[in-house]
Write an enzyme that holds these catalytic residues in place. Structure first.
Site, PDB file in Angstrom:
ATOM      1  N   HIS A   1       1.160  -1.302   0.007  1.00  0.00           N
ATOM      2  CA  HIS A   1       0.227  -0.183   0.153  1.00  0.00           C
ATOM      3  C   HIS A   1       0.608   1.336  -0.042  1.00  0.00           C
ATOM      4  O   HIS A   1       0.875   2.209  -0.562  1.00  0.00           O
ATOM      5  CB  HIS A   1      -0.762  -0.286   1.336  1.00  0.00           C
ATOM      6  CG  HIS A   1      -2.115   1.529   1.103  1.00  0.00           C
ATOM      7  ND1 HIS A   1      -2.829   1.170   0.829  1.00  0.00           N
ATOM      8  CD2 HIS A   1      -1.692   2.344   1.537  1.00  0.00           C
ATOM      9  CE1 HIS A   1      -3.472   2.384   1.197  1.00  0.00           C
ATOM     10  NE2 HIS A   1      -2.989   3.151   1.896  1.00  0.00           N
ATOM     11  N   GLU A   2       1.485   1.188   1.201  1.00  0.00           N
ATOM     12  CA  GLU A   2       2.834   2.608   0.597  1.00  0.00           C
ATOM     13  C   GLU A   2       3.485   2.693   0.008  1.00  0.00           C
ATOM     14  O   GLU A   2       3.400   3.609  -0.774  1.00  0.00           O
ATOM     15  CB  GLU A   2       3.339   2.419   2.198  1.00  0.00           C
ATOM     16  CG  GLU A   2       2.992   2.403   3.445  1.00  0.00           C
ATOM     17  CD  GLU A   2       1.471   3.495   3.506  1.00  0.00           C
ATOM     18  OE1 GLU A   2       1.847   4.551   2.890  1.00  0.00           O
ATOM     19  OE2 GLU A   2       0.659   3.337   4.173  1.00  0.00           O
TER      20      GLU A   2
ATOM     21  N   GLU B   1      -4.434   7.778  -2.972  1.00  0.00           N
ATOM     22  CA  GLU B   1      -4.868   6.534  -2.198  1.00  0.00           C
ATOM     23  C   GLU B   1      -5.734   5.061  -3.377  1.00  0.00           C
ATOM     24  O   GLU B   1      -5.986   4.427  -3.160  1.00  0.00           O
ATOM     25  CB  GLU B   1      -6.708   6.803  -2.007  1.00  0.00           C
ATOM     26  CG  GLU B   1      -6.643   6.389  -0.214  1.00  0.00           C
ATOM     27  CD  GLU B   1      -5.445   5.342   0.487  1.00  0.00           C
ATOM     28  OE1 GLU B   1      -4.248   6.100   1.146  1.00  0.00           O
ATOM     29  OE2 GLU B   1      -6.189   4.319   0.910  1.00  0.00           O
TER      30      GLU B   1
ATOM     31  N   HIS C   1       1.445   4.634  -2.613  1.00  0.00           N
ATOM     32  CA  HIS C   1       1.405   5.892  -2.444  1.00  0.00           C
ATOM     33  C   HIS C   1       3.271   6.657  -2.842  1.00  0.00           C
ATOM     34  O   HIS C   1       3.574   7.532  -4.192  1.00  0.00           O
ATOM     35  CB  HIS C   1       1.809   6.633  -0.787  1.00  0.00           C
ATOM     36  CG  HIS C   1       0.054   6.717  -0.506  1.00  0.00           C
ATOM     37  ND1 HIS C   1      -0.902   6.822  -1.178  1.00  0.00           N
ATOM     38  CD2 HIS C   1      -0.250   5.337   0.393  1.00  0.00           C
ATOM     39  CE1 HIS C   1      -2.043   6.406  -0.769  1.00  0.00           C
ATOM     40  NE2 HIS C   1      -2.016   5.999   0.602  1.00  0.00           N
TER      41      HIS C   1
HETATM   42 ZN    ZN Z   1      -3.287   5.554   1.738  1.00  0.00          ZN
END
Ligand code: ZN
Length: 498
Positions: A262-263, A292, A266
């Protein structure tokens, strides 16, 4: 020097101050050991905030914006730069200093009160400060007045240009559909079993393996770094210095693996911004929702796909032979895609997650409009939670007190999480349409085509285009949640043998 060039350079210094601010924060989260050290650091951070505020609100900024506003036929980049500079200027000049100080002080106290209330599972301890925070946020929205209604003005802080009405139009039809799908999946007699994810997995091995995964995603070690922290986050300390953090839990594999992916989503957004924009006010993601969308695409649409695990599962078996050696890949894939109503938003699966957000979105609107009073929140939370997810939280720690956001005054932030899921589904659908063989590539550990697509379509543009313009440029249409439902139905019904 041209006005635009002057404006650009003036904001470059502001960006550099922002990066210094980020470094102070990153170091505090990742490295600072002594609780006594925090005091000195907060003073440094307050000073930088003050310097940034002074520069943004200076007479010079105002003059440059007026002068630049007179120019005709600006190109996309210059127009966006002026738009963002004006936005910053308005945000910082419209709020009286006393209000800003009051919010900062209240936030510090509210966060402490929230922590204590959560620990003691007693919402009453949080009520006075939350009431104050709500009043202050309403006051803030009145001063900013970006939109006629207060809640939209707050949403706009995180998702520029987006209003309550617009999100409600998106979320309202989704709500019953999601409830139906969750019910249908859970009526299956062949549900996945996720107990395999809760065995004792060595945390150092988890960390190492998560690092292998992000390297394959082209997380560039020439200017990226991964560390551990209590709450995972991504931050840029310069255009070519992107940091991510993760956390590990021995008894839950998902935390580190999917948290890291997830990170990384980003981080790749920040890493992919084109050089022309480096250190300008546009050198950042365009909205929380689009940011996101990138993390969710990596975490869910790619990271929870069968093809992704076809490649990675043998490595997991090698790292954790005592647990996974004889465990079939198919069952593991089903386990990481289990759908079941649960209390905590951050641990929710892809399908129920939206319901957690819709609950908060509707509640925030009612709080800001004064239709729901702060002291009524636990009761209303629990009854609405039951309507949406069919279960009632055992206490407020697992209910209304679970998230830190409201103590910080972040009303309007939650909806961006689910908007990200929806934006992501639409963008990813477009990527697959353009290149249907992407999943086959994942099976071979090949991720460069999907990463190039995301970089070209989304990342490189930084904050040039607003979310709605960007999604239209990339996919040819406005946000359309049908792509998310198509994805959910095609993926989850087979997993549940339906
Ligand atoms: Zn996030």
């Amino acid at each position: 020097m041209s006005v635009i060039k002057e404006l650009r350079e003036y904001f470059t210094e502001i960006m550099r101050l922002n990066y210094i601010q980020a470094l102070l924060g990153w170091d505090q989260e990742v490295n600072m050991m002594g609780y006594k050290s925090v005091k000195g650091r907060s003073e440094q951070r307050a000073l930088i905030t003050q310097l940034i505020h002074k520069r943004v609100t200076s007479e010079k900024t105002g003059k440059l914006i007026i002068e630049a506003g007179k120019l005709k036929d600006l190109n996309d980049i210059d127009a966006a730069m002026l738009r963002e500079a004006k936005r910053e200027y308005d945000l910082e000049t419209k709020l009286p200093e006393e209000l800003v100080i009051e919010i900062t002080k209240t936030t510090a106290l509210a966060q402490q009160a929230w922590q204590k209330a959560r620990q003691e599972k007693d919402f009453k301890l949080f009520v006075p400060l939350l009431e104050k925070q709500v009043e202050l946020q309403k006051e803030k929205a009145k001063k900013l007045e970006t939109h006629p209604d207060l809640y939209s003005t707050l949403i706009d802080l995180y998702e520029p240009g987006v209003t309550y009405d617009w999100i409600a139009k998106v979320f309202n039809p989704i709500k019953p559909k999601l409830i139906d799908i969750v019910k249908k999946l859970n009526s299956s007699s062949d549900k996945p079993d996720d107990s395999i994810l809760k065995k004792p997995y060595d945390i150092d091995k988890q960390f190492k393996l998560s690092f292998e995964i992000i390297k394959k995603f082209n997380f560039d070690l020439g200017y990226g770094r991964q560390d551990r922290s209590t709450h995972p986050f991504t931050t840029s300390l310069a255009p070519l210095d992107v940091r991510i953090t993760t956390r590990t839990r021995e008894d839950y594999l998902n935390e580190c693996i999917f948290g890291t992916i997830h990170e990384c989503g980003h981080a790749l957004y920040e890493m992919g911004i084109k050089e022309e924009l480096h250190e300008t006010i546009l050198c950042t993601g365009t909205s929380m929702g689009i940011h996101e969308s990138q993390s969710r695409t990596l975490e869910n649409y790619i990271g929870r796909s069968k093809e992704f695990w076809t490649y990675w599962y043998p490595s997991f078996q090698k790292y954790f032979p005592e647990i996974l050696k004889n465990y079939p890949m198919e069952e593991f894939y089903r386990a990481i895609n289990i759908v079941q109503p649960s209390f905590i938003r951050v641990n929710a699966d892809e399908v129920t997650y939206g319901l957690h957000i819709i609950l908060r979105f509707e509640l925030e609107k009612d709080i800001i409009d004064g239709k729901v009073q702060v002291n009524e929140l636990p009761e209303i939370w629990n009854s609405r939670f039951e309507e949406l997810l069919g279960i009632v939280p055992p206490d407020d720690a697992e209910g209304v007190l679970q998230d830190i956001h409201w103590s910080h005054g972040y009303f309007g932030y939650f909806p961006t999480y689910f908007l990200g899921t929806l934006y992501g589904a639409q963008i990813y659908n477009n990527a697959l349409k353009k290149n249907p063989s992407l999943p086959e590539e994942y099976k071979k550990g090949e991720f460069s085509n999907i990463m190039n697509y995301l970089k070209e379509k989304i990342h490189q543009h930084g904050a040039i285009y607003r979310a709605n313009d960007l999604i239209k440029r990339v996919t040819g249409e406005d946000l359309n949640p049908d792509y998310f439902f198509k994805y959910v139905e095609e993926k989850f019904y087979p997993i549940y043998g339906l």
